[in-house]
Design a protein around this motif. Structure first.
Motif, PDB file in Angstrom:
ATOM      1  N   SER A  89       0.813  -1.212   0.000  1.00  0.00           N
ATOM      2  CA  SER A  89       0.000   0.000   0.000  1.00  0.00           C
ATOM      3  C   SER A  89       0.850   1.267   0.000  1.00  0.00           C
ATOM      4  O   SER A  89       0.549   2.242  -0.684  1.00  0.00           O
ATOM      5  CB  SER A  89      -0.919  -0.006   1.226  1.00  0.00           C
ATOM      6  OG  SER A  89      -1.559   1.235   1.368  1.00  0.00           O
ATOM      7  N   GLY A  90       1.940   1.250   0.758  1.00  0.00           N
ATOM      8  CA  GLY A  90       2.735   2.459   0.898  1.00  0.00           C
ATOM      9  C   GLY A  90       3.756   2.675  -0.195  1.00  0.00           C
ATOM     10  O   GLY A  90       4.218   3.805  -0.409  1.00  0.00           O
ATOM     11  N   THR A 152      -0.694   6.755   1.976  1.00  0.00           N
ATOM     12  CA  THR A 152      -0.427   5.645   2.896  1.00  0.00           C
ATOM     13  C   THR A 152       1.052   5.443   3.177  1.00  0.00           C
ATOM     14  O   THR A 152       1.433   4.477   3.837  1.00  0.00           O
ATOM     15  CB  THR A 152      -1.008   4.343   2.323  1.00  0.00           C
ATOM     16  OG1 THR A 152      -0.507   4.186   0.988  1.00  0.00           O
ATOM     17  CG2 THR A 152      -2.515   4.392   2.296  1.00  0.00           C
ATOM     18  N   THR A 406      -0.472   8.403  12.571  1.00  0.00           N
ATOM     19  CA  THR A 406      -1.237   8.459  11.325  1.00  0.00           C
ATOM     20  C   THR A 406      -1.676   9.908  11.122  1.00  0.00           C
ATOM     21  O   THR A 406      -2.871  10.226  11.232  1.00  0.00           O
ATOM     22  CB  THR A 406      -2.447   7.506  11.377  1.00  0.00           C
ATOM     23  OG1 THR A 406      -3.223   7.841  12.544  1.00  0.00           O
ATOM     24  CG2 THR A 406      -2.021   6.055  11.465  1.00  0.00           C
ATOM     25  N   GLU A 516      -6.605   2.714   5.783  1.00  0.00           N
ATOM     26  CA  GLU A 516      -6.313   3.225   4.459  1.00  0.00           C
ATOM     27  C   GLU A 516      -5.015   2.642   3.919  1.00  0.00           C
ATOM     28  O   GLU A 516      -4.761   2.645   2.718  1.00  0.00           O
ATOM     29  CB  GLU A 516      -6.229   4.755   4.484  1.00  0.00           C
ATOM     30  CG  GLU A 516      -7.579   5.457   4.503  1.00  0.00           C
ATOM     31  CD  GLU A 516      -8.246   5.448   5.865  1.00  0.00           C
ATOM     32  OE1 GLU A 516      -7.753   4.765   6.769  1.00  0.00           O
ATOM     33  OE2 GLU A 516      -9.267   6.129   6.027  1.00  0.00           O
ATOM     34  N   GLY A 517      -4.182   2.187   4.848  1.00  0.00           N
ATOM     35  CA  GLY A 517      -2.921   1.582   4.428  1.00  0.00           C
ATOM     36  C   GLY A 517      -3.083   0.185   3.896  1.00  0.00           C
ATOM     37  O   GLY A 517      -2.143  -0.379   3.343  1.00  0.00           O
ATOM     38  N   GLY A 522     -10.827   1.208   3.774  1.00  0.00           N
ATOM     39  CA  GLY A 522     -10.290   1.820   4.972  1.00  0.00           C
ATOM     40  C   GLY A 522     -11.006   1.342   6.215  1.00  0.00           C
ATOM     41  O   GLY A 522     -12.159   0.930   6.178  1.00  0.00           O
TER      42      GLY A 522
END
Length: 773
Positions: A89-90, A152, A406, A516-517, A522
């Protein structure tokens, strides 16, 4: 609790097995009317009948193989774990750093993560110094503010910080160094291959030197081209892998480092809040006639509390915190009952017991089982620095300074609460003193922005220790039914057939942006589905135990929750390891040898062998003392822990851990000093929550209020030395380590306690439920 009640809590290993065998699953099935048909069929397909069938089939196919093992059904975490999900995701946002070369030839670096004492700022500086060929002392590092473009890629949690920094930061730095070399080659009029670098200078083939600052201003922003850069080969490392003290240690201990409350924000005034006596309570009326006239008081207003405004309180703004406290105590407030005025731990446990899925039924005569019900209490995160925030919501731009893991989620929540766009909210991430999952949520930031808007002035909001303990977030209370089934071995040797874990927990609040990551929806939009994703991407059985199934069910209660160290592993993996010990004894095996025979990967076996050798597993010990083992596999890493524990006949004296030996495989150790400190901290936390303390929900309120009654481990509760052994590098990317040792150390403590006393521990902390031990 009376002694007779304590006796009822105690189950010997033998009686526990008998009790478990006689337990009816029918009652649970009746209570599970809401269990989905598809889920229930899937559950049954993994039943012990299936396991026996597999066992018989495998024996028929290969009857000559007396040691044949049942095929296991892989858990999701075997193939794709939470670390993978966070990295996937990131990744699109990871190649984005601010690395500036200043005019005095220093390096200005912003870390898009949160430093809360775990040492990732130092780790990032080591990577940068290594790849740029500069001294660590020439780097000025700070934390990045919330920046929407990072999406993310700006999440700190799940022990994936160093793993996520490793490739992107090395490659961005390597690309910058290559750019510096190219500029130096032009400057000296030679080939780039003739340029070397040292301590911030490029050096020509004749020894001429030029500072980096004369060649580049550095990089800032997204830099996907750096993905093609080639960082140093490990054989060239001069800093990575060497012991380094924390870059910020001196500033912390001398008071030079500024935490949020130390910031000199113009006109921001000290603020405290009078909070309701029970969770979810609200102000009905309040009288501030006495308080408002006290010296230094600037404003008193009723304000909504919590991230979701589930309760309310009265905020007091004053010239000093002392004046604010005096005015708060002079308020006369009438409160409404909380959302669960009469709810206590016992009712929560009963409601969780009612929703827990049943473990698999045994096959009469053919199989036997070990295991039982485990209960882990609510637990405070208890960071040294309480929740704080400085907020200014007086203008068109909302500005907040706080510790947030976050920060983008905090920014979005503040924007919704105050009715502005996220781009109108500035969240400045400030280094903080501890988290353990607590700062995944941003309660103080949201409350601070609300209060600043209501009183129309900048404020400094501080949660007191009592605020944080009684009204802060907690690790959820959880109940676990764990059962391992094995053949009785009438004709052949005993074989493990199945391993089942059914967890019912107070709902873990994951609506802090972590979702959300991982998922497109989410955690805030689909918290239930997200909980299942986190559970199944973190929980696995690392043994060849045939058919395994690990299932979670949750129910929401009034106590606000947040992930504590290891998320679900801090409880679930501990219960698993306790049952592994009991299974070994049921199979008439040594606990260490049994694990070595049943573990499913060589890295886990290696750390176990290491810790058993260094800790002298199996050595004779005096009566009342014993060793215990615990293993954990997560975050691409492995940990094994050996504990020696002493018990006392005097029920007034709690059992004491006298020795801890840890073996760790994290692929590659970046900073041995920092990692050793993390391991020692994790092991100490295990002593706290397994032996010493917990939170108690009592008639809708948390009973504990500070370190005086939430008794974390002191120096006297820890062994004089904790041995930490690192395995040799066996991979390029460092695995996660921050939370890795917590479940292994906790399990080792429980297993040592069981071996010393003959008591099968089922409820924690030990000193509350087993004073006889």
């Amino acid at each position: 609790m009376t002694k007779s009640n304590h006796a009822e809590q105690i189950e010997t290993i033998t009686s526990s097995q008998k009790h478990d065998q006689s337990g009816s699953n029918d009652e649970h099935i009746v209570e599970l009317e809401n269990t989905g048909r598809r889920k229930f069929i899937g559950y049954m397909l993994k039943g012990s009948s299936f396991a026996v069938a597999l066992h018989i089939t495998s024996g028929a196919i290969r009857p000559q193989d007396a040691n044949a093992r049942l095929l296991g059904i892989p858990e999701l975490a075997d193939e794709l774990d939470l670390t993978d999900l966070l990295l996937i995701s990131g990744d699109p946002f990871y190649y984005d750093y601010l690395i500036k070369i200043t005019s005095d030839n220093r390096v200005r670096f912003e870390l898009p993560r949160m430093e809360v004492g775990q040492g990732i700022l130092t780790a990032a500086m080591m990577i940068l110094a290594e790849e740029l060929d500069v001294e660590m002392s020439s780097i000025d590092a700070t934390l990045s503010p919330a920046e929407i473009r990072r999406a993310t890629g700006q999440i700190t949690g799940g022990s994936h910080a160093v793993t996520s920094l490793w490739d992107p930061l090395r490659k961005v730095a390597a690309a910058l160094l290559h750019k510096i070399k190219l500029s130096a080659a032009v400057h000296f009029g030679i080939s780039v291959n003739e340029i070397s670098t040292e301590n911030g200078f490029a050096i020509g083939n004749d020894g001429s030197r030029i500072a980096y600052s004369e060649l580049t201003a550095g990089v800032e922003g997204r830099n996907d081209a750096a993905r093609l850069a080639k960082p140093k080969d490990p054989s060239q490392y001069k800093i990575i892998g060497t012991p380094q003290k924390r870059a910020d240690a001196r500033d912390i201990v001398t008071g030079k480092l500024d935490f949020a409350m130390d910031l000199d924000i113009p006109d921001a005034m000290p603020t405290v809040v009078a909070r309701p006596p029970s969770l979810g309570g609200c102000v009905i009326t309040y009288d501030d006639s006495e308080a408002i006239g006290l010296p230094g008081v600037l404003a008193i207003k009723e304000v909504p509390l919590d991230v979701d405004a589930n309760s309310s309180g009265v905020a007091v703004v004053a010239r000093s915190f002392g004046e604010a406290f005096r005015a708060r105590d002079a308020l006369n407030i009438t409160w409404s009952e909380g959302a669960a005025e009469h709810l206590s731990d016992a009712e929560v446990i009963e409601q969780l017991r009612a929703i827990n899925l049943p473990t698999l039924p045994k096959i009469p005569l053919a199989t036997d089982s070990v295991g039982g019900e485990f209960i882990f209490p609510y637990l405070a995160h208890a960071p040294m620095e309480t929740m704080t925030a400085v907020a200014d919501a007086t203008g068109s731009k909302i500005r907040v300074w706080t510790g947030a893991k976050t920060p983008l989620a905090a920014q979005a929540k503040i924007a919704r609460e105050l009715g502005v766009l996220p781009t109108d909210v500035e969240v400045n991430v400030i280094q903080s003193g501890g988290s353990f999952g607590r700062r995944l949520f941003f309660d103080a930031a949201v409350e601070g922005a609300r209060i600043s808007q209501i009183v129309n002035r900048p404020i400094k909001l501080m949660f007191t220790r009592q605020d944080d303990t009684k009204f802060g977030r907690a690790r959820p209370l959880s109940l676990h039914n764990v059962k391992a089934t094995y053949t009785r071995g009438f004709l052949f040797s005993k074989k493990v057939l199945s391993f089942d874990h059914r967890a019912a927990t107070a709902e873990l609040d994951l609506e802090h942006g972590f979702g959300e990551g991982i998922t497109a929806l989410g955690g805030e939009l689909a918290p239930a589905a997200f909980s299942q994703t986190v559970w199944h991407s973190t929980q696995l059985v690392q043994y060849k135990f045939g058919v395994t199934s690990l299932l979670l069910n949750e129910k929401k209660f009034v106590v606000p929750t947040s992930s504590w160290r290891g998320i679900y592993s801090g409880t679930a993996a501990v219960a698993n390891e306790i049952v592994v010990d009991e299974l070994a004894r049921a199979m008439n095996k040594d606990e260490c040898q049994f694990r070595l025979e049943m573990l499913d990967d060589e890295r886990s076996k290696a750390v176990l062998r290491k810790v058993s050798r260094e800790g002298k597993w199996g050595r004779r010990m005096k009566r009342g003392r014993a060793q215990g083992l615990g293993l954990h596999k997560e975050y691409k890493s492995r940990a094994a822990v050996l504990v020696e524990l002493q018990t006392f006949k005097n029920p007034e004296k709690e059992c004491k851990v006298t020795k801890i030996v840890v073996a760790l495989d994290v692929n590659r150790v970046l900073n041995p000093t920092g990692l050793e400190a993390q391991v020692i901290g994790a092991a100490t936390d295990a002593i706290t929550y397994m032996i010493r303390t917990s939170l108690h929900l009592d008639n809708g309120a948390i009973r504990e209020s500070s370190y005086g009654d939430f008794e974390i481990a002191r120096m006297r509760n820890t062994p004089p030395k904790i041995e930490v052994h690192f395995m040799p590098p066996n991979g390029e990317t460092p695995g996660g380590a921050g939370e890795l040792v917590v479940p292994a150390a906790a399990a080792a403590i429980a297993n040592a306690f069981a071996r010393a006393t003959g008591i099968a521990p089922r409820r924690f902390p030990l000193r509350d439920f087993y004073p006889e031990g």
